[in-house]
Design a protein around this motif. Structure first.
Motif, PDB file in Angstrom:
ATOM      1  N   ASN A   7       1.745  14.985  14.419  1.00  0.00           N
ATOM      2  CA  ASN A   7       2.357  14.761  13.110  1.00  0.00           C
ATOM      3  C   ASN A   7       2.269  13.287  12.739  1.00  0.00           C
ATOM      4  OD1 ASN A   7       3.275  17.366  12.408  1.00  0.00           O
ATOM      5  ND2 ASN A   7       5.070  17.146  13.723  1.00  0.00           N
ATOM      6  N   TYR A   8       2.293  13.026  11.441  1.00  0.00           N
ATOM      7  CA  TYR A   8       2.333  11.645  10.973  1.00  0.00           C
ATOM      8  C   TYR A   8       3.786  11.207  10.797  1.00  0.00           C
ATOM      9  CZ  TYR A   8      -2.674  11.584  10.111  1.00  0.00           C
ATOM     10  OH  TYR A   8      -4.033  11.615  10.276  1.00  0.00           O
ATOM     11  N   LEU A   9       4.050   9.938  11.051  1.00  0.00           N
ATOM     12  CA  LEU A   9       5.356   9.379  10.758  1.00  0.00           C
ATOM     13  C   LEU A   9       5.392   8.994   9.278  1.00  0.00           C
ATOM     14  CD1 LEU A   9       6.036   7.168  13.903  1.00  0.00           C
ATOM     15  CD2 LEU A   9       6.931   9.447  13.371  1.00  0.00           C
ATOM     16  N   VAL A  10       6.525   9.252   8.644  1.00  0.00           N
ATOM     17  CA  VAL A  10       6.679   8.999   7.220  1.00  0.00           C
ATOM     18  C   VAL A  10       7.978   8.236   7.001  1.00  0.00           C
ATOM     19  CG1 VAL A  10       6.887  10.029   4.915  1.00  0.00           C
ATOM     20  CG2 VAL A  10       5.500  11.166   6.668  1.00  0.00           C
ATOM     21  N   SER A  11       7.910   7.133   6.263  1.00  0.00           N
ATOM     22  CA  SER A  11       9.135   6.419   5.886  1.00  0.00           C
ATOM     23  C   SER A  11       9.452   6.742   4.429  1.00  0.00           C
ATOM     24  CB  SER A  11       8.989   4.906   6.084  1.00  0.00           C
ATOM     25  OG  SER A  11       7.904   4.383   5.354  1.00  0.00           O
ATOM     26  N   LEU A  12      10.741   6.780   4.108  1.00  0.00           N
ATOM     27  CA  LEU A  12      11.193   7.114   2.758  1.00  0.00           C
ATOM     28  C   LEU A  12      12.600   6.577   2.565  1.00  0.00           C
ATOM     29  CD1 LEU A  12      12.884  10.402   2.756  1.00  0.00           C
ATOM     30  CD2 LEU A  12      11.004  10.313   4.370  1.00  0.00           C
TER      31      LEU A  12
ATOM     32  N   THR B 220       6.510  -0.841   5.040  1.00  0.00           N
ATOM     33  CA  THR B 220       5.721  -1.054   3.829  1.00  0.00           C
ATOM     34  C   THR B 220       6.514  -1.889   2.826  1.00  0.00           C
ATOM     35  OG1 THR B 220       4.610   0.033   1.960  1.00  0.00           O
ATOM     36  CG2 THR B 220       6.532   1.148   2.850  1.00  0.00           C
ATOM     37  N   GLY B 221       5.828  -2.808   2.163  1.00  0.00           N
ATOM     38  CA  GLY B 221       6.491  -3.646   1.166  1.00  0.00           C
ATOM     39  C   GLY B 221       7.658  -4.419   1.723  1.00  0.00           C
ATOM     40  N   GLY B 222       7.596  -4.752   3.005  1.00  0.00           N
ATOM     41  CA  GLY B 222       8.674  -5.486   3.628  1.00  0.00           C
ATOM     42  C   GLY B 222       9.880  -4.633   3.971  1.00  0.00           C
ATOM     43  N   GLN B 223       9.783  -3.322   3.741  1.00  0.00           N
ATOM     44  CA  GLN B 223      10.902  -2.416   4.028  1.00  0.00           C
ATOM     45  C   GLN B 223      10.738  -1.798   5.415  1.00  0.00           C
ATOM     46  OE1 GLN B 223      12.402  -0.038   0.403  1.00  0.00           O
ATOM     47  NE2 GLN B 223      10.212  -0.256   0.005  1.00  0.00           N
TER      48      GLN B 223
ATOM     49  N   VAL C 264      12.941   6.993   8.674  1.00  0.00           N
ATOM     50  CA  VAL C 264      11.621   7.428   9.139  1.00  0.00           C
ATOM     51  C   VAL C 264      11.780   8.757   9.856  1.00  0.00           C
ATOM     52  CG1 VAL C 264      11.839   6.076  11.284  1.00  0.00           C
ATOM     53  CG2 VAL C 264       9.591   6.829  10.521  1.00  0.00           C
ATOM     54  N   THR C 265      10.812   9.617   9.661  1.00  0.00           N
ATOM     55  CA  THR C 265      10.782  10.912  10.328  1.00  0.00           C
ATOM     56  C   THR C 265       9.328  11.363  10.400  1.00  0.00           C
ATOM     57  OG1 THR C 265      11.759  13.130  10.341  1.00  0.00           O
ATOM     58  CG2 THR C 265      11.087  12.252   8.197  1.00  0.00           C
ATOM     59  N   ASN C 266       9.081  12.569  10.872  1.00  0.00           N
ATOM     60  CA  ASN C 266       7.708  13.074  10.873  1.00  0.00           C
ATOM     61  C   ASN C 266       7.434  13.822   9.571  1.00  0.00           C
ATOM     62  OD1 ASN C 266       8.574  15.905  11.279  1.00  0.00           O
ATOM     63  ND2 ASN C 266       9.066  15.246  13.356  1.00  0.00           N
ATOM     64  N   ASN C 267       6.153  14.042   9.278  1.00  0.00           N
ATOM     65  CA  ASN C 267       5.793  14.644   7.997  1.00  0.00           C
ATOM     66  C   ASN C 267       6.305  16.074   7.852  1.00  0.00           C
ATOM     67  OD1 ASN C 267       3.374  14.834   9.942  1.00  0.00           O
ATOM     68  ND2 ASN C 267       2.892  16.451   8.480  1.00  0.00           N
ATOM     69  N   PHE C 268       6.529  16.778   8.969  1.00  0.00           N
ATOM     70  CA  PHE C 268       7.079  18.127   8.917  1.00  0.00           C
ATOM     71  C   PHE C 268       8.484  18.109   8.308  1.00  0.00           C
ATOM     72  CE2 PHE C 268       9.736  21.192  11.454  1.00  0.00           C
ATOM     73  CZ  PHE C 268       9.392  22.326  10.736  1.00  0.00           C
ATOM     74  N   LEU C 269       9.345  17.229   8.807  1.00  0.00           N
ATOM     75  CA  LEU C 269      10.686  17.126   8.252  1.00  0.00           C
ATOM     76  C   LEU C 269      10.666  16.515   6.855  1.00  0.00           C
ATOM     77  CD1 LEU C 269      12.942  15.984  11.243  1.00  0.00           C
ATOM     78  CD2 LEU C 269      12.978  18.180  10.068  1.00  0.00           C
TER      79      LEU C 269
ATOM     80  N   THR D  19      12.581   8.953  -1.838  1.00  0.00           N
ATOM     81  CA  THR D  19      11.639   8.238  -2.706  1.00  0.00           C
ATOM     82  C   THR D  19      10.842   7.227  -1.885  1.00  0.00           C
ATOM     83  OG1 THR D  19      13.328   6.578  -3.241  1.00  0.00           O
ATOM     84  CG2 THR D  19      13.140   8.484  -4.706  1.00  0.00           C
ATOM     85  N   GLY D  20       9.750   6.764  -2.472  1.00  0.00           N
ATOM     86  CA  GLY D  20       8.937   5.735  -1.828  1.00  0.00           C
ATOM     87  C   GLY D  20       8.338   6.193  -0.506  1.00  0.00           C
ATOM     88  N   LYS D  21       7.860   7.446  -0.467  1.00  0.00           N
ATOM     89  CA  LYS D  21       7.284   7.959   0.775  1.00  0.00           C
ATOM     90  C   LYS D  21       6.039   7.167   1.166  1.00  0.00           C
ATOM     91  CE  LYS D  21       8.900  12.751   0.854  1.00  0.00           C
ATOM     92  NZ  LYS D  21       8.499  14.167   0.930  1.00  0.00           N
ATOM     93  N   TYR D  22       5.971   6.840   2.457  1.00  0.00           N
ATOM     94  CA  TYR D  22       4.835   6.061   2.965  1.00  0.00           C
ATOM     95  C   TYR D  22       4.423   6.628   4.325  1.00  0.00           C
ATOM     96  CZ  TYR D  22       2.003   2.143   4.605  1.00  0.00           C
ATOM     97  OH  TYR D  22       0.981   1.367   5.083  1.00  0.00           O
ATOM     98  N   PHE D  23       3.145   7.001   4.431  1.00  0.00           N
ATOM     99  CA  PHE D  23       2.643   7.592   5.662  1.00  0.00           C
ATOM    100  C   PHE D  23       2.167   6.506   6.622  1.00  0.00           C
ATOM    101  CE2 PHE D  23       2.798  11.292   3.113  1.00  0.00           C
ATOM    102  CZ  PHE D  23       2.748  12.395   3.966  1.00  0.00           C
ATOM    103  N   GLY D  24       2.657   6.593   7.865  1.00  0.00           N
ATOM    104  CA  GLY D  24       2.235   5.676   8.905  1.00  0.00           C
ATOM    105  C   GLY D  24       1.259   6.342   9.857  1.00  0.00           C
ATOM    106  N   GLY D  25       1.362   6.010  11.142  1.00  0.00           N
ATOM    107  CA  GLY D  25       0.458   6.561  12.137  1.00  0.00           C
ATOM    108  C   GLY D  25       0.977   7.860  12.741  1.00  0.00           C
TER     109      GLY D  25
END
Length: 614
Positions: A497-502, A452-455, A562-567, A581-587
């Motif tokens: 679970n969803y993958l989440v980047s932060l 997201t946002g080039g990150q 990146v990790t799953n939404n549980f963690l 910070t900057g949590k972003y939910f992926g697939g």
């Protein structure tokens, strides 16, 4: 085969706090010896079925029954496990029916995790097939477990009550009420005595159930472990509170006694750890070996039980006659003294329907209580001898419905990709890094949906408890050796679970790594699996060098992970993730895993060099 039992729900009752302390319980003690005419009653129990409708494969589908001496080509003799294939709902139904023969008064109960973390055959349909199967095998009552909350407590309530989800008929590879089927819910109650709506004393499901067996009233109190919020996705338990198991059960004892119920059984989804090793003597040579423990070693043949259930059982009101437990996927049948000094039976039947605990006891009609000295229990292996036709039809029907999803070939592997040395020797190093953990973490890092946002994420973290099965090279369903299907991939990661980047700083990542063996993980360390390019060393509970692509992490520098939404929600005792910070939910994690297998086929496990223990 028994017909489905019609459930009789018991209303929740507000009760005052238990005033007594220590062993001076206001409710008194249970019957130790018979005092009048008795009624023979059978209680069959199991736990942690996890939607395993088909016979589970690999080590998860075997039970250790004995040992034998084996001599290799070099003349070295060692001891090997003797195992038997076990489990599968068709065989579970047959075994239950077989055990009920000759018993006019029989109940079947469970201690949670009947659904959740299920194979694709059940999970693809929101575990509706497993509820239907439990209706058919004659389950009378179960407690909830932590995995009953995998899709949220409202979904648990739907499984209990019935009704279809409007889920887009196959969106995310899940389809409620496929092909226009109806879903009527469970014919048995789910009990959740220690799960309440936050700020209230109201439980989300009944706290107890009273069964009348030929005039004998038996009360069942059902609970999950108090620690459930720390091991499930935060969204699944939002707005709920989980109370102490002992306090909850003890408060309900006078409530049941007021209704004339003196015979009380606790169904609790918390467990213990039986001895993992035992001594075995080769009858031919007299030589003794240290071997993996038989399923019936603890406590029937000398093995000692440890873990949370020991403390729980030792503190429960003496009026409680028996404890059926779960969660640790372990087999044991043990007598543990209650606060009044009486022996009280505590059982667990492994997992996946591989064992059933067969308990018999006398019910004293005069005292209306269980004769504690008459209680006898034994775990029985669910051998794969004969299938129950009614369950075979259910399994076959859903196999046809899931086939288009399950059979999709993702790619291939050149050898087993393991998650434990017990299943696949050499698949885990001394630091806790596993072949399958590497593969999953790499798949998460490569998933484009979390950019997201080039990150683009630089590091991925995977919790070991979320890896539910190994990838095996040998074909299991005719797909061909080395071929990996979607069903096999889903069995590895069944949570959707969803993958989440932060973003975390270097200092926060180091804090995260120390939480693997501190805080909630101090007594049972959890080693996170990490992606390629990231590595670290540790000794005991001291973190050593931490590097990314060979460069030491800088405490003040920011890194995208990146990790799953549980963690990401701080699950499994890793609160450092919540400071990101900057949590972003992926697939979905399973989609990222499947795509990676397709893009990197054939896959060969690499060397285990990311995590080093000095």
């Amino acid at each position: 085969m028994t017909s489905p039992r019609t459930r009789r729900l018991t209303s929740a009752v507000a009760v005052a706090a238990l005033a007594a302390t220590g062993v001076a319980f206001a409710s008194g003690t249970s019957t130790a010896a018979k005092n009048g005419p008795t009624l023979d009653i059978q209680l069959l129990s199991f736990n942690d079925f996890h939607g395993n409708l088909e016979p589970p494969a690999g080590s998860g589908g075997r039970i250790i029954t004995d040992h034998k001496a084996v001599t290799d080509a070099g003349g070295v003799t060692t001891a090997a496990d003797v195992t038997v294939d076990a489990g599968g709902v068709e065989y579970l139904a047959t075994k239950l029916a077989e055990l009920r023969k000759g018993h006019k008064n029989s109940l079947t109960v469970a201690a949670g995790d009947i659904v959740g973390a299920s194979p694709l055959l059940s999970a693809a349909f929101h575990d509706e097939p497993t509820i239907e199967a439990m209706n058919k095998v004659g389950l009378d009552v179960t407690s909830v477990g932590n995995h009953e909350f995998d899709e949220g407590y409202k979904e648990l309530q739907r499984l209990d009550a019935g009704g279809c989800l409007d889920d887009g008929a196959g969106a995310a590879n899940q389809d409620s009420c496929p092909g226009g089927k109806s879903f009527t819910g469970a014919d048995f109650p789910f009990l959740a005595a220690n799960v309440k709506y936050a700020g209230t004393d109201k439980t989300i499901l009944p706290p107890y159930e009273i069964k009348n067996v030929n005039g004998a009233k038996i009360g069942f109190i059902g609970m999950t472990l108090e620690d459930t919020p720390n091991i499930v996705t935060k969204a699944g338990v939002e707005g709920l509170t989980f109370t102490d198991e002992v306090e909850t059960a003890n408060k309900l004892v006078p409530v049941l006694k007021k209704q004339g119920v003196n015979a009380i059984v606790v169904l609790v989804h918390e467990g213990g750890f039986p001895a993992s090793k035992q001594n075995w003597t080769d009858p031919a040579t007299g030589k003794t070996y240290s071997v993996n423990a038989n399923y019936d070693y603890t406590c029937q043949k000398g093995g000692v039980l440890s873990g949370p259930i020991v403390n729980i059982a030792g503190a429960l009101d003496p009026a409680i006659d028996m404890v059926v437990s779960g969660h640790t996927h372990a087999p044991y049948v043990c007598d543990i003294k209650d606060p009044a000094g009486q022996q009280r039976m505590v059982t667990s039947a492994s997992s996946f329907g591989r064992l059933v605990t067969d308990t018999s006891f006398e019910y004293d009609r005069r005292t209306q209580d269980i004769v504690r000295t008459s209680v006898k229990s034994a775990n029985v292996v669910v051998t794969r001898d004969a299938k129950a036709p009614e369950l075979t039809k259910l399994v076959t029907d859903y196999q046809k419905l899931v086939a288009p999803i399950a059979g999709r070939v993702l790619g291939s592997i050149t050898s087993d990709v393991g998650r434990s040395n017990t299943e696949n020797p050499g698949s885990v190093n001394a630091g806790g890094e596993s072949q399958l953990g590497d593969l999953i973490a790499d798949a998460q890092l490569a998933d484009p949906t979390v950019v997201t946002g080039g990150q683009t994420p630089q590091i991925a973290f995977m919790n070991p408890g979320g890896i539910r099965a190994p990838l095996t090279y040998k074909a299991t369903k005719g797909e061909g050796d080395g071929v990996v299907t979607y069903e096999e991939a889903f069995t590895v990661q069944p949570f959707n679970n969803y993958l989440v980047s932060l973003t975390l700083t270097g200092a926060q990542i180091k804090s995260l790594l120390t939480q693997q063996w501190s805080g909630l993980n101090a007594t049972a360390p959890k080693i996170l699996q990490v992606s390629k390019g990231f590595s670290y060393t540790y000794s005991g509970t001291t973190l050593g060098a931490v590097t990314l692509n060979g460069v030491p992490l800088v405490d003040t520098q920011s890194y995208r992970v990146v990790t799953n939404n549980f963690l990401a929600d701080g699950g499994d005792g890793f609160p450092a993730f919540t400071s990101g910070t900057g949590k972003y939910f992926g697939g979905l994690d399973i989609d990222g895993f499947a795509n990676y297998l397709e893009d990197n086929s054939p896959y060969t496990p690499g060397p285990l060099t990311r995590i080093t223990k000095n």
